[in-house]
Write an enzyme that holds these catalytic residues in place. Structure first.
Site, PDB file in Angstrom:
ATOM      1  N   HIS A  25     -15.728   2.904 -14.804  1.00  0.00           N
ATOM      2  CA  HIS A  25     -15.570   2.163 -13.558  1.00  0.00           C
ATOM      3  C   HIS A  25     -16.875   1.491 -13.132  1.00  0.00           C
ATOM      4  CE1 HIS A  25     -14.736   1.899  -9.072  1.00  0.00           C
ATOM      5  NE2 HIS A  25     -13.634   1.377  -9.583  1.00  0.00           N
ATOM      6  N   HIS A  54     -15.598  -3.151   0.579  1.00  0.00           N
ATOM      7  CA  HIS A  54     -15.554  -2.560  -0.752  1.00  0.00           C
ATOM      8  C   HIS A  54     -16.907  -2.110  -1.277  1.00  0.00           C
ATOM      9  CE1 HIS A  54     -14.533  -2.671  -5.204  1.00  0.00           C
ATOM     10  NE2 HIS A  54     -13.494  -2.017  -4.714  1.00  0.00           N
ATOM     11  N   ASN A 103       0.834  -1.210   0.000  1.00  0.00           N
ATOM     12  CA  ASN A 103       0.000   0.000   0.000  1.00  0.00           C
ATOM     13  C   ASN A 103       0.863   1.253   0.000  1.00  0.00           C
ATOM     14  OD1 ASN A 103      -2.391  -1.439   0.089  1.00  0.00           O
ATOM     15  ND2 ASN A 103      -2.822  -1.017   2.241  1.00  0.00           N
ATOM     16  N   ARG A 115     -11.799  -4.849 -14.009  1.00  0.00           N
ATOM     17  CA  ARG A 115     -10.707  -5.764 -13.646  1.00  0.00           C
ATOM     18  C   ARG A 115     -11.221  -7.200 -13.743  1.00  0.00           C
ATOM     19  NH1 ARG A 115      -6.638  -2.642 -11.357  1.00  0.00           N
ATOM     20  NH2 ARG A 115      -7.304  -0.811 -10.173  1.00  0.00           N
TER      21      ARG A 115
END
Length: 719
Positions: A444, A598, A54, A384
């Site tokens: 997205h 998420h 990260n 993705r």
């Protein structure tokens, strides 16, 4: 503190904080999981690895962007603090050494405990005689032939040090004790470590083998000092708009100026493993052209990707002892695995809650549509994909079976570009129509539209998710996948794909809120509705981050009107809560646990009248104004109740949850009599119930019952 901006407007900084410093606090929460003794010890090592990767990406992207911004627009100010890029960089470089010290101490403690469990990261000096023979033989046969040592002198210029690659760097003395630098790249083709004993598991990292041989490698020179080093570079070579999402200037102008002003991949950080070595650091810093505060001495490994390779070496008997017990997701109780998934969605909306529910129902939906004679087309957005993607394979099968398949592939998904390009080629070869989104706007959104022709009528099956179409992340991230036969949503999804095909970002939609055209304005309108209710207003938002200044200001306005606001934000939060006259009615919770939180959920209002949206978008400038995102309304009462139950359990979490204080710091919630770990709760308890869809005649009773459910779930709002 406040400052003028725009035409007579005043920007108030008294209840906001810097994005980058807020992110560093998030990464500290990740590191705190490595310090949590209730977490299995090897999982704690993985949290240190996640913290490290990260921070690497933070320097590559965020710190790199601030250096760029300081070069081309040094007077630009952050709209949350009024700080210039240089001031932000100064604060970052003041904060990071403390984080690295905590990481070093945590790593040492975790390794000591791992050693007691039979997992040992050893140095060359700690090897026994037999192990040394193994390492020495491996060095002579495998390592030595691929090494490329180099001295730095007028005939051998300083080499380009690759981003995040490990090197052995040495101060070497030649004739007349003249000192210079020696560099040995740790070959990327070599394994991260070699195992010298299976039980107990003893291993030595590759860089420790090479650093031990420095004197031998440099031969005729005297090695005065040596260390493993790594350079972090401004690695965002895609020139993505995310780098400048808070910049006031026009993005295209910034990009044009930037390309003329700097070389790509400029260094932003130098890490040196071990004790402080001032002479070595000075020579390297001069060559790499870094300031003193950009050099960090680190005692723990500079690259910890080896941890996930090491995990594969662990004997299966370790599971449950030093690792989490493997979790097998459930098949949702309200979906019949033997029945047609399309027919079940037509009968009533369905919700999957990853990673606690299997992704199988969605895969079954794609497979069924591929062979369903009534299916005309399948359209989907891809951000993705897994490297071995079942979802992509089902799309290929559908195209090969004669269905009209359109796939919008985002080729600019950071660090997944190569994988997406490979899948785009495979999809095209199978007969899919592949499009690549719109210039300067990443797509997205997560939407899949199946169009069917049934009895001379068009029927839509629409799936909208909060996470990627990726089986791997569906087992690691908490996300929602919503499947509906709602005509209005399906019609909106049809318009959405038509607009994407003609690069129209300003479409009109009945149900969906779509960025960049209507999502931000839609959220502001929903907040305004709650402001009108005053103390009777309620807002609950779950997202990864909150950075968008206009949304922050609107939430502050709602708080001042008496609206009770609960924010569940895993990562960045640029709003500081509980500040009188600014954000006193706002509470902020962050949950960091086994799975990455998420899902994005927006809730407005009370009881049965509450409006709920699920979305792919965080409350960030890039998501709301510079990306293509979708927020979908939840209309079905059962699904609304499931989502509300999910939210309520997360808000009751007092094991993995932290509360954001008014000064910007986070504290763990008080445990009380009952410990609630929301993620563990969801492993053990389903959101779904084995119920039939209610008959219309009972609607009034259900509404009353449902109102009672909402009151019960949201009793935490009462003071």
């Amino acid at each position: 503190m406040s400052e003028s901006y725009g035409k007579g407007k005043i920007r108030d900084y008294s209840f906001t904080q810097n994005r980058e410093l807020s992110w560093l606090k998030f990464n500290l929460r990740v590191l705190e999981e490595a310090m949590d003794e209730t977490v299995p010890i090897f999982e704690r090592l993985k949290f240190i690895s996640i913290f490290t990767s990260n921070l690497d990406e933070f320097f590559m992207v965020r710190v790199g962007s601030l250096f760029d911004l300081n070069e081309i627009s040094p007077d630009d100010i952050d709209n949350k603090t009024g700080q210039t890029p240089l001031k932000q960089l100064s604060e970052i470089f003041n904060q990071v050494p403390n984080l690295m010290a905590i990481k070093d101490k945590t790593y040492s403690d975790v390794c000591a405990e791992l050693e007691q469990s039979g997992v040992c990261d050893v140095t060359y000096e700690q090897l026994n005689e037999n192990e040394r023979k193994i390492v020495d033989n491996y060095f002579e046969a495998i390592i030595s032939p691929v090494l490329s040592p180099q001295i730095i002198d007028p005939q051998h210029p300083f080499p380009h040090l690759k981003n995040k690659q490990l090197y052995a760097a040495a101060v070497i003395a030649g004739k007349k004790d003249k000192k210079s630098l020696g560099i040995i790249p740790v070959p990327e083709a070599l394994p991260d470590f070699i195992t010298v004993c299976e039980r107990p598991l003893r291993f030595i990292r590759m860089e420790n083998i090479i650093i031990n041989r420095c004197q031998e490698i440099f031969g005729i020179y005297n090695v005065v000092d040596c260390a493993i080093i790594s350079v972090t570079r401004n690695a965002d070579i895609s020139f993505d708009e995310e780098k400048f999402e808070d910049a006031a200037d026009d993005y295209l102008k910034i990009m044009s100026h930037l390309l003329k002003k700097r070389q790509r991949l400029s260094p932003v950080r130098l890490e040196i493993q071990g004790e402080e070595k001032e002479e070595l650091a000075g020579l390297l810093r001069k060559r790499i052209e870094l300031d003193e505060n950009q050099v960090f001495f680190v005692k723990s490994p500079l690259n910890m990707k080896y941890v996930f390779t090491l995990e594969k070496k662990l004997h299966s008997s370790y599971s449950g002892e030093i690792k989490y017990i493997p979790y097998s997701p459930r098949y949702p109780e309200d979906i019949d695995p033997k029945g047609s998934i399309i027919e079940q969605i037509v009968q009533g909306d369905k919700l999957l809650f990853y990673p606690f529910d299997q992704i199988e129902p969605f895969l079954k939906l794609l497979k069924e549509a591929a062979f369903d004679e009534d299916t005309v087309s399948i359209k989907i957005t891809i951000y993705r994909l897994a490297s071995a993607s079942k979802i992509a394979n089902e799309l290929c099968a559908a195209a090969e079976n004669g269905k009209d398949v359109t796939v919008l592939v985002e080729l600019r998904a950071r660090f997944d570009e190569a994988n997406n390009i490979a899948w785009a080629e495979r999809l095209e070869q199978s007969g899919c129509r592949v499009i690549y989104g719109i210039d300067n706007f990443k797509c997205h959104s997560k939407v899949c539209l199946i169009t069917r022709h049934v009895k001379n009528k068009i029927q839509y099956i629409t799936q909208i998710g909060t996470g990627n179409y990726n089986e791997k992340t569906a087992a690691m991230y908490t996300d929602l996948s919503f499947m509906t036969a709602d005509d209005e949503i399906g019609h909106d999804a049809t318009i959405f794909f038509q607009n994407m095909l003609i690069a129209n970002l300003n479409g009109n939609y009945s149900s969906l809120m779509v960025a960049p055209s209507s999502l931000k304005s839609g959220l502001i309108s929903l907040i305004d509705e709650e402001i009108k209710k005053g103390e009777n207003g309620r807002i609950i938002i779950k997202a990864n981050s909150l950075t968008e200044r206009d949304i922050i200001d609107k939430l502050s306005q709602a708080s001042n009107a008496g609206v009770k606001i609960q924010l569940i934000l895993r990562g960045i939060c640029c709003l500081r809560p509980q500040i009188a006259g600014k954000t006193e009615n706002i509470q902020v919770t962050s949950v960091v646990g086994r799975y990455l939180e998420h899902s994005r959920v927006y809730c407005f209002g009370n009881g049965a009248e509450m409006k709920i949206y699920i979305s792919s978008a965080d409350l960030m400038t890039r998501n709301l104004t510079r990306r293509v995102e979708i927020a979908c309304p939840i209309k079905d009462k059962r699904i609304k109740t499931q989502i509300i139950k999910m939210i309520s359990i997360i808000l009751k979490d007092n094991v993995k949850a932290r509360t954001l204080l008014s000064d910007g710091s986070y504290v763990k919630k008080e445990t009380g009599e009952e410990k609630i770990n929301s993620q563990l709760y969801f492993q053990q308890n389903s959101l779904h119930e084995r119920i039939q869809r209610p008959a219309p005649a009972k609607e009034k009773v259900e509404k009353s019952e449902e109102s009672g459910v909402f009151k019960k779930l949201f009793g935490f709002f009462k003071k």
